[in-house]
Design a protein around this motif. Sequence first.
Motif, PDB file in Angstrom:
ATOM      1  N   ILE A  43      83.390  43.876  65.551  1.00 34.48           N
ATOM      2  CA  ILE A  43      82.450  43.291  64.583  1.00 34.48           C
ATOM      3  C   ILE A  43      83.204  42.653  63.422  1.00 34.48           C
ATOM      4  O   ILE A  43      82.886  41.540  62.978  1.00 34.48           O
ATOM      5  CB  ILE A  43      81.477  44.360  64.058  1.00 34.48           C
ATOM      6  CG1 ILE A  43      80.641  44.937  65.198  1.00 34.48           C
ATOM      7  CG2 ILE A  43      80.567  43.775  62.978  1.00 34.48           C
ATOM      8  CD1 ILE A  43      79.833  43.913  65.952  1.00 34.48           C
ATOM      9  N   LEU A  44      84.228  43.336  62.920  1.00 30.33           N
ATOM     10  CA  LEU A  44      85.024  42.809  61.810  1.00 30.33           C
ATOM     11  C   LEU A  44      85.719  41.507  62.208  1.00 30.33           C
ATOM     12  O   LEU A  44      85.690  40.524  61.447  1.00 30.33           O
ATOM     13  CB  LEU A  44      86.057  43.841  61.366  1.00 30.33           C
ATOM     14  CG  LEU A  44      87.040  43.386  60.269  1.00 30.33           C
ATOM     15  CD1 LEU A  44      86.289  42.996  59.007  1.00 30.33           C
ATOM     16  CD2 LEU A  44      88.065  44.483  59.977  1.00 30.33           C
ATOM     17  N   LEU A  45      86.318  41.478  63.387  1.00 26.96           N
ATOM     18  CA  LEU A  45      86.998  40.265  63.846  1.00 26.96           C
ATOM     19  C   LEU A  45      86.010  39.108  63.999  1.00 26.96           C
ATOM     20  O   LEU A  45      86.314  37.961  63.646  1.00 26.96           O
ATOM     21  CB  LEU A  45      87.714  40.528  65.175  1.00 26.96           C
ATOM     22  CG  LEU A  45      88.948  41.437  65.112  1.00 26.96           C
ATOM     23  CD1 LEU A  45      89.472  41.729  66.518  1.00 26.96           C
ATOM     24  CD2 LEU A  45      90.038  40.791  64.268  1.00 26.96           C
ATOM     25  N   GLY A  46      84.822  39.426  64.502  1.00 28.94           N
ATOM     26  CA  GLY A  46      83.796  38.393  64.648  1.00 28.94           C
ATOM     27  C   GLY A  46      83.396  37.810  63.310  1.00 28.94           C
ATOM     28  O   GLY A  46      83.248  36.584  63.166  1.00 28.94           O
ATOM     29  N   ILE A  96      86.236  35.529  61.894  1.00 31.38           N
ATOM     30  CA  ILE A  96      86.261  34.222  62.559  1.00 31.38           C
ATOM     31  C   ILE A  96      85.104  33.362  62.079  1.00 31.38           C
ATOM     32  O   ILE A  96      85.261  32.159  61.833  1.00 31.38           O
ATOM     33  CB  ILE A  96      86.218  34.393  64.094  1.00 31.38           C
ATOM     34  CG1 ILE A  96      87.504  35.070  64.579  1.00 31.38           C
ATOM     35  CG2 ILE A  96      86.024  33.045  64.788  1.00 31.38           C
ATOM     36  CD1 ILE A  96      87.466  35.471  66.033  1.00 31.38           C
ATOM     37  N   GLN A  97      83.950  33.987  61.919  1.00 36.82           N
ATOM     38  CA  GLN A  97      82.788  33.221  61.476  1.00 36.82           C
ATOM     39  C   GLN A  97      82.946  32.745  60.030  1.00 36.82           C
ATOM     40  O   GLN A  97      82.561  31.624  59.690  1.00 36.82           O
ATOM     41  CB  GLN A  97      81.520  34.052  61.624  1.00 36.82           C
ATOM     42  CG  GLN A  97      80.255  33.210  61.516  1.00 36.82           C
ATOM     43  CD  GLN A  97      79.038  33.974  61.928  1.00 36.82           C
ATOM     44  OE1 GLN A  97      78.855  35.117  61.525  1.00 36.82           O
ATOM     45  NE2 GLN A  97      78.186  33.357  62.725  1.00 36.82           N
ATOM     46  N   SER A 142      81.413  26.348  67.452  1.00 39.93           N
ATOM     47  CA  SER A 142      81.972  27.254  68.467  1.00 39.93           C
ATOM     48  C   SER A 142      82.469  28.543  67.825  1.00 39.93           C
ATOM     49  O   SER A 142      82.219  29.645  68.340  1.00 39.93           O
ATOM     50  CB  SER A 142      83.124  26.567  69.211  1.00 39.93           C
ATOM     51  OG  SER A 142      82.691  25.391  69.854  1.00 39.93           O
ATOM     52  N   LEU A 143      83.152  28.411  66.713  1.00 39.37           N
ATOM     53  CA  LEU A 143      83.680  29.598  66.035  1.00 39.37           C
ATOM     54  C   LEU A 143      82.562  30.446  65.434  1.00 39.37           C
ATOM     55  O   LEU A 143      82.614  31.680  65.465  1.00 39.37           O
ATOM     56  CB  LEU A 143      84.665  29.171  64.941  1.00 39.37           C
ATOM     57  CG  LEU A 143      85.967  28.529  65.434  1.00 39.37           C
ATOM     58  CD1 LEU A 143      86.768  27.969  64.261  1.00 39.37           C
ATOM     59  CD2 LEU A 143      86.808  29.542  66.203  1.00 39.37           C
ATOM     60  N   MET A 144      81.541  29.788  64.901  1.00 42.31           N
ATOM     61  CA  MET A 144      80.417  30.524  64.325  1.00 42.31           C
ATOM     62  C   MET A 144      79.697  31.353  65.371  1.00 42.31           C
ATOM     63  O   MET A 144      79.188  32.436  65.087  1.00 42.31           O
ATOM     64  CB  MET A 144      79.428  29.557  63.671  1.00 42.31           C
ATOM     65  CG  MET A 144      79.834  29.118  62.283  1.00 42.31           C
ATOM     66  SD  MET A 144      78.463  28.323  61.428  1.00 42.31           S
ATOM     67  CE  MET A 144      78.206  26.880  62.448  1.00 42.31           C
TER      68      MET A 144
END
Length: 417
Positions: A110-113, A116-117, A84-86
């Motif tokens: 984009i950085l936050l994504g 999290i990944q 889910s996080l990926m």
Amino acid sequence: MRRAHNVFNVAVGNFFEMYDFMVFGLYASYIAKSFFPNNNVYISLLLSFLTFGAGFLMRPLGAIILGAYIDRHGRKKGLLLTLSLMAIGTISIALTPDYATIGVAAPIIILLGRLIQGFSAGAELGGVSVYLAEIADKHNKGFFVSWQSASQQMAIAIAALFGYILNEIFAKPFMESFGWRIPFIFGSLILPVLFLQRSKLEESREFEARKIHPSFKAIITSAIKNCGFLVACSFMVMLTTVSFYMITAYTPTFAKIELGLSESRAFILTLIIALSNFILLPIMGALSDKIGRAKQLLLFSTLFIITAYPVLLFVTKSNLYSSVIVGELWFSILYAGYNGAMVIALVEIVPKEIRSISFSLAYSIATAIYGGFTPAIATQLIHLTQNKAAPAIWLSFAAFCSLVIILRLSARIRNTI
């Protein structure tokens, strides 16, 4: 048949993680122009790679928190959470409007994504490896666990194939404006299928059989107590991460810039290596079940030390595309031989009660510190020495470090079989 189905269901998450990783690397220059525009192309690309690299720094944190969650609440629940996080990273890149449309919010999203990944990736690989080891029989654990790495290789192959096809079909202006998003959109569209497959996982019997599952505090305390051992284990992982990033993430750039190959040939080379790894990894995992992990680790780490520089020198001195393929295939054999034994050996030597956090932490440290910086180190070595074969120095050094630790842990590794 049921276990084979479980292997497939759990491996799809690893596939997704590596697919997103490779696609970002292949289209970093286009992503830079969309989200990090700058009059200086170098600065723009650097910001893109720094955003990508930030995910590596989150891996150890993810290994601790999510690894502890998997050890506490079970392999299935934990692996659904990591998937889910990926998904957030891929969806954010596929759907976020560019800088020209929403301004500074674009690079922030984009950085936050990516953060999290990266947090998720810290425990994904460890959770999958532990799960596969726990559902396997004693005599085929190496073979089962090898499918974790093999699934990543298939992801690299598909990402490279995507790159080749798009490069052949579409003109560069279209690729710069929208075409680079197509692989990310594809990744987003297959997410429901991946979730469905992973939701069908059966919890491992070994985990269910335990009468007591330690608390989060107990898991963290135990991990801290074993901190020195886990750092030593990270050096055993070092050769896997360095060789992996050398022959996959760095190969396309090396082939184009240092060897003068066309973009299409670089994509084909990446595809060949990924398919070679995919075939060889299960074979080498099965070999470790037959001859023992320690013997195999000692053999292939030594071969890396002896042959890395001569083979890369041969590749750089030759003007033949076939010679480049032969050299890279040799590295593929060595990588598969080492990794096929290393991953299952790591699962077997870490403490049973905290397997996921222990494996994930050791692997994440190696990835964040050694492997993730391999392309940058290789580039700098060539710049400093003016020798295109210089990256082999880093590869040989990694093999030496891993060999030293394997010699120290060989008795412990042998006693697990």
